[in-house]
Motif scaffolding. Structure first.
Motif, mmCIF file in Angstrom:
data_model
loop_
_atom_site.group_PDB
_atom_site.id
_atom_site.type_symbol
_atom_site.label_atom_id
_atom_site.label_comp_id
_atom_site.label_asym_id
_atom_site.label_seq_id
_atom_site.Cartn_x
_atom_site.Cartn_y
_atom_site.Cartn_z
ATOM 1 N N HIS A 133 -0.265 -9.744 1.055
ATOM 2 C CA HIS A 133 -0.052 -8.318 0.853
ATOM 3 C C HIS A 133 -0.516 -7.506 2.048
ATOM 4 O O HIS A 133 -1.287 -7.984 2.886
ATOM 5 C CB HIS A 133 -0.788 -7.872 -0.421
ATOM 6 C CG HIS A 133 -0.338 -8.579 -1.648
ATOM 7 N ND1 HIS A 133 0.577 -8.054 -2.546
ATOM 8 C CD2 HIS A 133 -0.647 -9.818 -2.135
ATOM 9 C CE1 HIS A 133 0.794 -8.914 -3.527
ATOM 10 N NE2 HIS A 133 0.058 -9.997 -3.301
ATOM 11 N N ARG B 203 -4.914 -9.307 1.237
ATOM 12 C CA ARG B 203 -5.173 -10.337 0.228
ATOM 13 C C ARG B 203 -3.953 -11.235 0.055
ATOM 14 O O ARG B 203 -2.829 -10.887 0.462
ATOM 15 C CB ARG B 203 -5.551 -9.708 -1.107
ATOM 16 C CG ARG B 203 -4.376 -9.272 -1.960
ATOM 17 C CD ARG B 203 -4.812 -8.667 -3.267
ATOM 18 N NE ARG B 203 -5.326 -7.320 -3.095
ATOM 19 C CZ ARG B 203 -5.979 -6.642 -4.039
ATOM 20 N NH1 ARG B 203 -6.205 -7.199 -5.211
ATOM 21 N NH2 ARG B 203 -6.396 -5.423 -3.808
ATOM 22 N N ASP C 218 -2.635 -5.221 2.242
ATOM 23 C CA ASP C 218 -4.081 -4.985 2.327
ATOM 24 C C ASP C 218 -4.852 -6.228 2.741
ATOM 25 O O ASP C 218 -6.076 -6.210 2.810
ATOM 26 C CB ASP C 218 -4.622 -4.449 0.996
ATOM 27 C CG ASP C 218 -4.652 -5.493 -0.119
ATOM 28 O OD1 ASP C 218 -4.038 -6.570 0.051
ATOM 29 O OD2 ASP C 218 -5.292 -5.228 -1.150
ATOM 30 N N ASP D 167 -3.963 -2.216 -3.260
ATOM 31 C CA ASP D 167 -4.711 -1.876 -2.047
ATOM 32 C C ASP D 167 -6.196 -1.951 -2.355
ATOM 33 O O ASP D 167 -6.726 -1.147 -3.123
ATOM 34 C CB ASP D 167 -4.340 -0.466 -1.571
ATOM 35 C CG ASP D 167 -4.911 -0.153 -0.191
ATOM 36 O OD1 ASP D 167 -5.636 -1.004 0.374
ATOM 37 O OD2 ASP D 167 -4.631 0.949 0.319
ATOM 38 N N ARG D 168 -6.894 -2.892 -1.762
ATOM 39 C CA ARG D 168 -8.323 -3.040 -2.016
ATOM 40 C C ARG D 168 -9.164 -2.087 -1.183
ATOM 41 O O ARG D 168 -10.383 -2.015 -1.355
ATOM 42 C CB ARG D 168 -8.774 -4.478 -1.795
ATOM 43 C CG ARG D 168 -8.721 -4.994 -0.383
ATOM 44 C CD ARG D 168 -9.146 -6.454 -0.306
ATOM 45 N NE ARG D 168 -10.460 -6.683 -0.878
ATOM 46 C CZ ARG D 168 -11.056 -7.882 -0.920
ATOM 47 N NH1 ARG D 168 -10.435 -8.957 -0.463
ATOM 48 N NH2 ARG D 168 -12.262 -8.020 -1.444
ATOM 49 N N ASP D 169 -8.536 -1.334 -0.259
ATOM 50 C CA ASP D 169 -9.246 -0.308 0.505
ATOM 51 C C ASP D 169 -9.337 0.942 -0.366
ATOM 52 O O ASP D 169 -8.359 1.684 -0.523
ATOM 53 C CB ASP D 169 -8.496 -0.016 1.800
ATOM 54 C CG ASP D 169 -9.236 0.957 2.730
ATOM 55 O OD1 ASP D 169 -9.891 1.880 2.199
ATOM 56 O OD2 ASP D 169 -9.146 0.790 3.951
ATOM 57 N N ARG D 170 -10.495 1.194 -0.924
ATOM 58 C CA ARG D 170 -10.626 2.271 -1.910
ATOM 59 C C ARG D 170 -10.501 3.652 -1.292
ATOM 60 O O ARG D 170 -10.011 4.582 -1.943
ATOM 61 C CB ARG D 170 -11.940 2.102 -2.671
ATOM 62 C CG ARG D 170 -11.885 0.899 -3.604
ATOM 63 C CD ARG D 170 -13.216 0.446 -4.132
ATOM 64 N NE ARG D 170 -13.050 -0.756 -4.951
ATOM 65 C CZ ARG D 170 -14.028 -1.593 -5.253
ATOM 66 N NH1 ARG D 170 -15.248 -1.354 -4.831
ATOM 67 N NH2 ARG D 170 -13.783 -2.661 -5.994
ATOM 68 N N ILE E 211 0.808 -1.217 0.000
ATOM 69 C CA ILE E 211 0.000 0.000 0.000
ATOM 70 C C ILE E 211 0.843 1.270 0.000
ATOM 71 O O ILE E 211 0.290 2.363 0.032
ATOM 72 C CB ILE E 211 -0.972 0.001 1.199
ATOM 73 C CG1 ILE E 211 -0.202 0.002 2.521
ATOM 74 C CG2 ILE E 211 -1.898 -1.211 1.132
ATOM 75 C CD1 ILE E 211 -1.096 0.110 3.755
ATOM 76 N N ARG F 49 -8.573 4.445 1.382
ATOM 77 C CA ARG F 49 -7.154 4.658 1.693
ATOM 78 C C ARG F 49 -6.335 4.886 0.421
ATOM 79 O O ARG F 49 -5.463 5.755 0.382
ATOM 80 C CB ARG F 49 -6.622 3.460 2.461
ATOM 81 C CG ARG F 49 -5.145 3.553 2.850
ATOM 82 C CD ARG F 49 -4.748 2.384 3.722
ATOM 83 N NE ARG F 49 -5.012 1.099 3.064
ATOM 84 C CZ ARG F 49 -5.109 -0.060 3.715
ATOM 85 N NH1 ARG F 49 -4.999 -0.105 5.028
ATOM 86 N NH2 ARG F 49 -5.331 -1.185 3.041
ATOM 87 N N SER F 50 -6.626 4.114 -0.614
ATOM 88 C CA SER F 50 -5.831 4.219 -1.839
ATOM 89 C C SER F 50 -6.114 5.502 -2.616
ATOM 90 O O SER F 50 -5.290 5.924 -3.434
ATOM 91 C CB SER F 50 -6.097 3.009 -2.735
ATOM 92 O OG SER F 50 -7.450 2.968 -3.158
#
Length: 292
Positions: free
Chosen positions: A226, A230, A228, A59-62, A25, A64-65
């Protein structure tokens, strides 16, 4: 009589280098790993280095990304990769990176092909969105944040004429046929495959795309657990046009002790010619209407 001079030796086939990563991230940390890996690939004689999908930011946290993601014109990432290509005199396939679409709406998952002099030679936005619910219980709705691309991209490189695709595109053979129709001799498949789908389908799909197109398939992958949360499958792979794996990441399910792993193989243009002559799909293909 003077002796007949020996025939000139054929030039060695150019080397492709797959860079397997566990991108996180922090884009700055990812760039440090990318430059180390690209420098290593160049030192080993590679003509072109291939990064995995979302190499700059995974980064799957939209929410934060979002702080890192901008339109291409405003993003520092393409220029950073252009500088790396110039410093090490090597072509780079970026894998892909998340950017805002030019209209400022949803994101795009975009690949760049960067020449050794730093110019951007081609771009491609991932066409097929990963909207699935897997038997493992994982749920992915890529289209909630990303817009799919609407065009193909084929570009001349030191390895040959390269067609571009990204990850989930791999499941749509009609895309690969269209790339061949535009002259592709090899195809890039940067990926961040889930572990469950990778174990089931990664190798067989890559080999199938190689066989049915008569292309080399060059697939750099994310690997490991990772930041995030995953996990990705890894097993970065180069497959020849006959479907034979030429190189696979030694650190199959992780980035490797150096923070990356390299897999290198020559891309021999004559292998494409031989495969297409042996199985002349373009000549044999026909579309027929069958009344049932």
């Amino acid at each position: 009589m003077e002796p007949t001079p020996p025939a000139p030796l054929a030039a060695p086939a150019p080397l492709a280098a797959l860079i397997q990563m566990t991108s996180g991230i922090d884009p700055a940390a990812n760039l440090v790993a990318i430059e180390r890996a690209v420098a290593d690939a160049a030192a080993r004689g590679a003509a072109m280095a291939f990064l995995p999908e979302m190499s700059l930011l995974l980064d799957r946290d939209r929410q934060r990304s979002a702080a890192h993601i901008a339109r291409e014109a405003d993003s520092p990432w393409p220029e950073a990769l252009q500088q790396i290509a110039r410093r090490h005199s090597i072509w780079i396939h970026s894998g892909s990176m998340p950017l805002l679409a030019d209209d400022g709406g949803r994101r795009v998952n975009r690949s760049h092909v960067i020449a050794a002099d730093g110019r951007i030679a081609a771009r491609y936005d991932k066409v097929h969105m990963f909207d699935v619910t897997l038997p493992s219980g994982e749920n992915w709705t890529e289209s909630a944040a990303y817009a799919g691309g609407d065009g193909l991209s084929v570009v001349d490189t030191p390895l040959g004429r390269l067609g571009l695709s990204i990850c989930y595109d791999l499941r749509f053979p009609e895309l690969y046929r269209a790339l061949v129709d535009q002259g592709a001799e090899l195809v890039a498949v940067p990926a961040a495959f889930t572990v469950s789908t990778g174990e089931a389908h990664w190798h067989v799909l890559l080999r199938a795309r190689a066989i049915e197109t008569g292309c080399h398939i060059v697939a750099a992958a994310q690997a490991g657990t990772h930041a995030d949360g995953r996990a990705t499958y890894g097993h970065s792979l180069i497959v020849d046009p006959w479907g034979v794996p030429l190189a696979e990441a030694a650190a199959a399910n992780r980035a490797g002790d150096a923070g990356y792993d390299l897999a290198l193989a020559p891309i021999d243009a004559t292998a494409t010619t031989r495969a297409r002559q042996a199985i002349p799909l373009a000549r044999s293909r026909s579309i027929r209407t069958i009344d049932l």
